[in-house]
Design a protein around this motif. Structure first.
Motif, PDB file in Angstrom:
ATOM      1  N   GLU A 110     -48.118  51.691   6.404  1.00 53.59           N
ATOM      2  CA  GLU A 110     -47.809  51.281   5.030  1.00 53.59           C
ATOM      3  C   GLU A 110     -46.647  50.305   5.055  1.00 53.59           C
ATOM      4  OE1 GLU A 110     -46.376  54.609   2.712  1.00 53.59           O
ATOM      5  OE2 GLU A 110     -45.126  55.340   4.358  1.00 53.59           O
ATOM      6  N   TYR A 111     -46.270  49.851   3.877  1.00 54.59           N
ATOM      7  CA  TYR A 111     -45.091  49.011   3.719  1.00 54.59           C
ATOM      8  C   TYR A 111     -44.108  49.754   2.815  1.00 54.59           C
ATOM      9  CZ  TYR A 111     -48.617  45.601   5.134  1.00 54.59           C
ATOM     10  OH  TYR A 111     -49.632  44.956   5.795  1.00 54.59           O
ATOM     11  N   VAL A 112     -42.872  49.843   3.255  1.00 56.84           N
ATOM     12  CA  VAL A 112     -41.826  50.481   2.447  1.00 56.84           C
ATOM     13  C   VAL A 112     -40.799  49.404   2.122  1.00 56.84           C
ATOM     14  CG1 VAL A 112     -40.046  52.255   2.345  1.00 56.84           C
ATOM     15  CG2 VAL A 112     -42.194  52.711   3.559  1.00 56.84           C
ATOM     16  N   THR A 113     -40.729  49.045   0.853  1.00 59.78           N
ATOM     17  CA  THR A 113     -39.880  47.927   0.424  1.00 59.78           C
ATOM     18  C   THR A 113     -38.797  48.408  -0.524  1.00 59.78           C
ATOM     19  OG1 THR A 113     -41.793  46.451   0.612  1.00 59.78           O
ATOM     20  CG2 THR A 113     -39.897  45.636  -0.628  1.00 59.78           C
ATOM     21  N   VAL A 114     -37.599  47.875  -0.326  1.00 61.65           N
ATOM     22  CA  VAL A 114     -36.450  48.206  -1.173  1.00 61.65           C
ATOM     23  C   VAL A 114     -35.840  46.899  -1.651  1.00 61.65           C
ATOM     24  CG1 VAL A 114     -34.241  49.400  -1.319  1.00 61.65           C
ATOM     25  CG2 VAL A 114     -36.019  50.262   0.223  1.00 61.65           C
ATOM     26  N   TRP A 115     -35.811  46.690  -2.956  1.00 62.53           N
ATOM     27  CA  TRP A 115     -35.217  45.475  -3.510  1.00 62.53           C
ATOM     28  C   TRP A 115     -33.760  45.723  -3.875  1.00 62.53           C
ATOM     29  CZ3 TRP A 115     -37.699  41.131  -2.810  1.00 62.53           C
ATOM     30  CH2 TRP A 115     -39.094  41.154  -2.662  1.00 62.53           C
ATOM     31  N   ALA A 116     -32.882  44.890  -3.335  1.00 60.05           N
ATOM     32  CA  ALA A 116     -31.456  45.000  -3.652  1.00 60.05           C
ATOM     33  C   ALA A 116     -31.153  44.336  -4.989  1.00 60.05           C
ATOM     34  CB  ALA A 116     -30.619  44.358  -2.550  1.00 60.05           C
ATOM     35  N   ASP A 122     -48.452  55.002  13.783  1.00 66.73           N
ATOM     36  CA  ASP A 122     -47.747  56.183  14.306  1.00 66.73           C
ATOM     37  C   ASP A 122     -46.686  56.691  13.338  1.00 66.73           C
ATOM     38  OD1 ASP A 122     -45.927  54.130  14.528  1.00 66.73           O
ATOM     39  OD2 ASP A 122     -45.458  54.458  16.652  1.00 66.73           O
ATOM     40  N   GLY A 123     -46.583  56.050  12.173  1.00 65.19           N
ATOM     41  CA  GLY A 123     -45.592  56.489  11.194  1.00 65.19           C
ATOM     42  C   GLY A 123     -44.196  55.960  11.449  1.00 65.19           C
ATOM     43  N   ASN A 124     -44.066  55.016  12.371  1.00 66.14           N
ATOM     44  CA  ASN A 124     -42.757  54.448  12.686  1.00 66.14           C
ATOM     45  C   ASN A 124     -42.690  52.975  12.293  1.00 66.14           C
ATOM     46  OD1 ASN A 124     -41.832  56.867  13.856  1.00 66.14           O
ATOM     47  ND2 ASN A 124     -42.744  56.332  15.831  1.00 66.14           N
ATOM     48  N   VAL A 139     -36.591  56.635   6.655  1.00 63.63           N
ATOM     49  CA  VAL A 139     -36.319  55.461   5.816  1.00 63.63           C
ATOM     50  C   VAL A 139     -36.456  55.840   4.346  1.00 63.63           C
ATOM     51  CG1 VAL A 139     -37.124  53.158   5.166  1.00 63.63           C
ATOM     52  CG2 VAL A 139     -37.022  53.802   7.588  1.00 63.63           C
ATOM     53  N   LYS A 140     -37.542  56.503   3.999  1.00 66.64           N
ATOM     54  CA  LYS A 140     -37.776  56.887   2.605  1.00 66.64           C
ATOM     55  C   LYS A 140     -36.703  57.855   2.109  1.00 66.64           C
ATOM     56  CE  LYS A 140     -42.806  56.422   2.815  1.00 66.64           C
ATOM     57  NZ  LYS A 140     -44.094  57.151   2.756  1.00 66.64           N
ATOM     58  N   ALA A 141     -36.311  58.774   2.946  1.00 64.85           N
ATOM     59  CA  ALA A 141     -35.295  59.750   2.544  1.00 64.85           C
ATOM     60  C   ALA A 141     -33.959  59.060   2.275  1.00 64.85           C
ATOM     61  CB  ALA A 141     -35.137  60.818   3.622  1.00 64.85           C
ATOM     62  N   ALA A 142     -33.636  58.066   3.095  1.00 60.73           N
ATOM     63  CA  ALA A 142     -32.349  57.379   2.940  1.00 60.73           C
ATOM     64  C   ALA A 142     -32.287  56.573   1.648  1.00 60.73           C
ATOM     65  CB  ALA A 142     -32.101  56.471   4.138  1.00 60.73           C
ATOM     66  N   TYR A 143     -33.397  55.953   1.266  1.00 60.56           N
ATOM     67  CA  TYR A 143     -33.401  55.099   0.075  1.00 60.56           C
ATOM     68  C   TYR A 143     -33.799  55.831  -1.203  1.00 60.56           C
ATOM     69  CZ  TYR A 143     -32.862  50.931   3.034  1.00 60.56           C
ATOM     70  OH  TYR A 143     -32.397  49.982   3.907  1.00 60.56           O
ATOM     71  N   GLY A 144     -34.425  56.978  -1.055  1.00 62.10           N
ATOM     72  CA  GLY A 144     -34.811  57.750  -2.234  1.00 62.10           C
ATOM     73  C   GLY A 144     -35.778  57.003  -3.133  1.00 62.10           C
ATOM     74  N   ASP A 145     -35.526  57.067  -4.433  1.00 60.36           N
ATOM     75  CA  ASP A 145     -36.426  56.468  -5.406  1.00 60.36           C
ATOM     76  C   ASP A 145     -36.479  54.944  -5.328  1.00 60.36           C
ATOM     77  OD1 ASP A 145     -36.994  58.991  -6.329  1.00 60.36           O
ATOM     78  OD2 ASP A 145     -35.582  58.899  -8.011  1.00 60.36           O
ATOM     79  N   ALA A 146     -35.512  54.336  -4.655  1.00 58.68           N
ATOM     80  CA  ALA A 146     -35.507  52.869  -4.549  1.00 58.68           C
ATOM     81  C   ALA A 146     -36.594  52.362  -3.600  1.00 58.68           C
ATOM     82  CB  ALA A 146     -34.144  52.379  -4.072  1.00 58.68           C
ATOM     83  N   ALA A 147     -37.101  53.238  -2.731  1.00 66.26           N
ATOM     84  CA  ALA A 147     -38.127  52.837  -1.757  1.00 66.26           C
ATOM     85  C   ALA A 147     -39.492  52.787  -2.432  1.00 66.26           C
ATOM     86  CB  ALA A 147     -38.140  53.811  -0.589  1.00 66.26           C
ATOM     87  N   ARG A 156     -28.599  50.160   6.614  1.00 65.44           N
ATOM     88  CA  ARG A 156     -28.787  51.612   6.501  1.00 65.44           C
ATOM     89  C   ARG A 156     -29.016  52.248   7.872  1.00 65.44           C
ATOM     90  NH1 ARG A 156     -29.758  54.218   1.598  1.00 65.44           N
ATOM     91  NH2 ARG A 156     -28.906  52.946  -0.072  1.00 65.44           N
ATOM     92  N   GLY A 157     -28.988  51.432   8.924  1.00 65.36           N
ATOM     93  CA  GLY A 157     -29.089  51.967  10.276  1.00 65.36           C
ATOM     94  C   GLY A 157     -30.497  52.078  10.818  1.00 65.36           C
ATOM     95  N   PHE A 158     -31.470  51.415  10.179  1.00 68.98           N
ATOM     96  CA  PHE A 158     -32.856  51.517  10.631  1.00 68.98           C
ATOM     97  C   PHE A 158     -33.332  50.225  11.277  1.00 68.98           C
ATOM     98  CE2 PHE A 158     -32.670  54.451   6.922  1.00 68.98           C
ATOM     99  CZ  PHE A 158     -32.857  55.630   7.632  1.00 68.98           C
ATOM    100  N   GLY A 159     -34.266  50.380  12.227  1.00 68.72           N
ATOM    101  CA  GLY A 159     -34.861  49.234  12.893  1.00 68.72           C
ATOM    102  C   GLY A 159     -36.201  49.636  13.458  1.00 68.72           C
ATOM    103  N   PRO A 160     -36.853  48.725  14.190  1.00 67.75           N
ATOM    104  CA  PRO A 160     -38.132  49.056  14.804  1.00 67.75           C
ATOM    105  C   PRO A 160     -38.039  50.328  15.644  1.00 67.75           C
ATOM    106  CG  PRO A 160     -37.739  46.703  14.939  1.00 67.75           C
ATOM    107  CD  PRO A 160     -36.473  47.312  14.423  1.00 67.75           C
ATOM    108  N   GLY A 161     -39.026  51.220  15.444  1.00 67.32           N
ATOM    109  CA  GLY A 161     -39.058  52.479  16.179  1.00 67.32           C
ATOM    110  C   GLY A 161     -38.606  53.675  15.368  1.00 67.32           C
ATOM    111  N   ASP A 162     -37.905  53.440  14.268  1.00 63.62           N
ATOM    112  CA  ASP A 162     -37.457  54.556  13.434  1.00 63.62           C
ATOM    113  C   ASP A 162     -38.600  55.065  12.552  1.00 63.62           C
ATOM    114  OD1 ASP A 162     -34.731  54.837  14.225  1.00 63.62           O
ATOM    115  OD2 ASP A 162     -34.289  52.965  13.173  1.00 63.62           O
ATOM    116  N   GLY A 163     -38.506  56.325  12.149  1.00 65.44           N
ATOM    117  CA  GLY A 163     -39.568  56.948  11.375  1.00 65.44           C
ATOM    118  C   GLY A 163     -39.544  56.567   9.906  1.00 65.44           C
ATOM    119  N   ALA A 164     -40.739  56.411   9.334  1.00 64.63           N
ATOM    120  CA  ALA A 164     -40.849  56.065   7.920  1.00 64.63           C
ATOM    121  C   ALA A 164     -40.246  57.151   7.034  1.00 64.63           C
ATOM    122  CB  ALA A 164     -42.312  55.842   7.558  1.00 64.63           C
TER     123      ALA A 164
END
Length: 203
Positions: free
Chosen positions: A154-160, A183-185, A133-141, A122-130
């Motif tokens: 926090e922890y934001v987890t998405v199960w495929a 820092d929210g990242n 991430v949540k917006a990209a995954y929507g309800d799956a996050a 999804r194009g995210f890695g260390p340093g990106d904002g939470a």
């Protein structure tokens, strides 16, 4: 006389034919070369997914991991309190700041540490904002509280596949977990099976 002229004319036909350039033989169709074997894309060009990264696939044996990307780049460091049970290390040819977790001889997750330039699919890695991430995954996050730090950590987890709201133990489950710092990242990213839920190395 007429018969003689016909015979002469008939005899001349092969001679005339002999004087012509012989027709070029039909060119045989060029043999179709066998398809070239597919060359795997360089590891650096890949994206981290719930199933693996580049030549790495969750569920590989340690021997297969080492065959794909080399042995432990720093064999003198201790990757876990009981390396035979659980070990964390960077294979020699893996990108910087990428670690693999091997439990009971099987690859269970791949981790991106701060400074890694690898991203998830999804194009995210260390340093990106939470928030992104949540917006990209929507309800799956699925967001859960950080074990040691106050929000916004926090922890934001998405199960495929597999997964659920509670602690997942199904070895066939696959997902990605973004570990968010104060820092929210994103600080760390873990992809693979249930071990993506670990918050202290091998635990």
């Amino acid at each position: 006389m007429r018969r003689s002229l016909l015979l002469i004319a008939a005899a001349a036909l092969p001679l005339a034919a002999c004087g012509q350039e012989p027709a070029a033989p039909a060119a045989e169709p060029a043999a179709t070369p066998p398809p070239a074997a597919e060359t795997p894309a360089p590891v650096q060009d890949g994206a981290l997914t719930a199933e693996g990264y580049g030549p790495l696939r969750i569920g590989m044996t340690r021997a297969e991991v080492e065959q794909a990307l080399g042995p432990d780049a720093d064999p003198d460091s201790v990757g876990g309190p009981d390396p035979e049970s659980c070990d964390i290390f960077r294979p020699e040819r893996a990108p910087e700041n990428m670690m693999v977790m091997v439990e009971q001889g099987v690859l269970t997750s791949i981790w991106l540490d701060p400074g890694s330039e690898v991203n998830t699919d999804r194009g995210f890695g260390p340093g990106d904002g939470a928030a992104a991430v949540k917006a990209a995954y929507g309800d799956a996050a699925q967001a859960s509280p950080h074990k040691y730090s106050e929000p916004p950590a926090e922890y934001v987890t998405v199960w495929a596949r597999g997964g659920g709201a509670d602690y997942v133990q199904d070895a066939n489950a696959r997902g990605i977990s973004y570990h968010i710092g104060t820092d929210g990242n994103v600080e760390h990213v873990a992809a693979g099976g249930p071990s993506i839920q670990y918050v202290e190395g091998c635990a």
